[in-house]
Design an enzyme around this catalytic site. Sequence first.
Site: not given
Length: 304
Positions: A133, A175
Amino acid sequence: MSGAERRPAAGRVQLDSKPTPTTTADGNQNITEVDAFDKRQTFDPAVQYKMNHQRRGVALIFNHEHFFWHLRLPDRRGTLADRNNLKRSLTDLGFEVRIFDDLKAEDVLKKVFEASRDDYSNADCFVCVFLSHGENDHVYAYDAQIKIETITNMFRGDKCQSLVGKPKIFIIQACRGDKHDDPVLVQDSVDSKDETTVNQTEVDAAGVYTLPAGADFIMCYSVAQGYFSHRETVNGSWYIQDLCEALGKHGSSLEFTELLTVVNRKVSHRKVDICRDINAIGKKQIPCFASMLTKKLYFHPKSK
């Protein structure tokens, strides 16, 4: 004055002595000026990085599937497929691949520092991959964020002299925002199997921003800034799937930034078909890369 006296001295900057005016139909003057140039600075656009060292180089893969509970980050299902695909692809290109799963931030930085202290005199280049992440200018380790610049700084010329003038490739699968890309083209949907093996699409939380890294670096991002990066729970992330496929087909023949452009195109043709978040259905993704490379980069096969 003789012709010899009018010639500029070798190596001096030469300018047009006077801009040439022309008159347009409405009576205004259009003046064309010539920029200064140095005759000594001639560059061959086809020059390539030297890739015939004894070793291809080291490729680090930091794979993060699980996270400490206090971070409140979901598990990254499908990331093992990415890790294994990358290991296979990079090994096929001749890299010495080192894999690290779910390391704490302190341990990640230790491994990166150790790699930056290695001797790359007989190596072509260096690769570092993060599957995790991301948020702002950080990626997540198991227990904390790590600033991307902290990692890239360890491989700058004053810190890692044996990589000076050699390609340093960083691949970030994370992301980079909080928006989905709306589709403009219709694509055939992918048939799903039985419910126990449904390949759902998930997103990697938060956002990562492009950072300057220095000459001979190239930063490869799974998605353009401000948008979600999609990951399938069975097959892995769209970006790594298509990157590994391109490396398998064209890795030893296509110039690397051209290969990344092919990957951009392939990923851009995908769309979300199955997802728990119904608002994500039909959404798309576009990767990007920031190249500070100074020559063309090819991974031609090494002679045995």
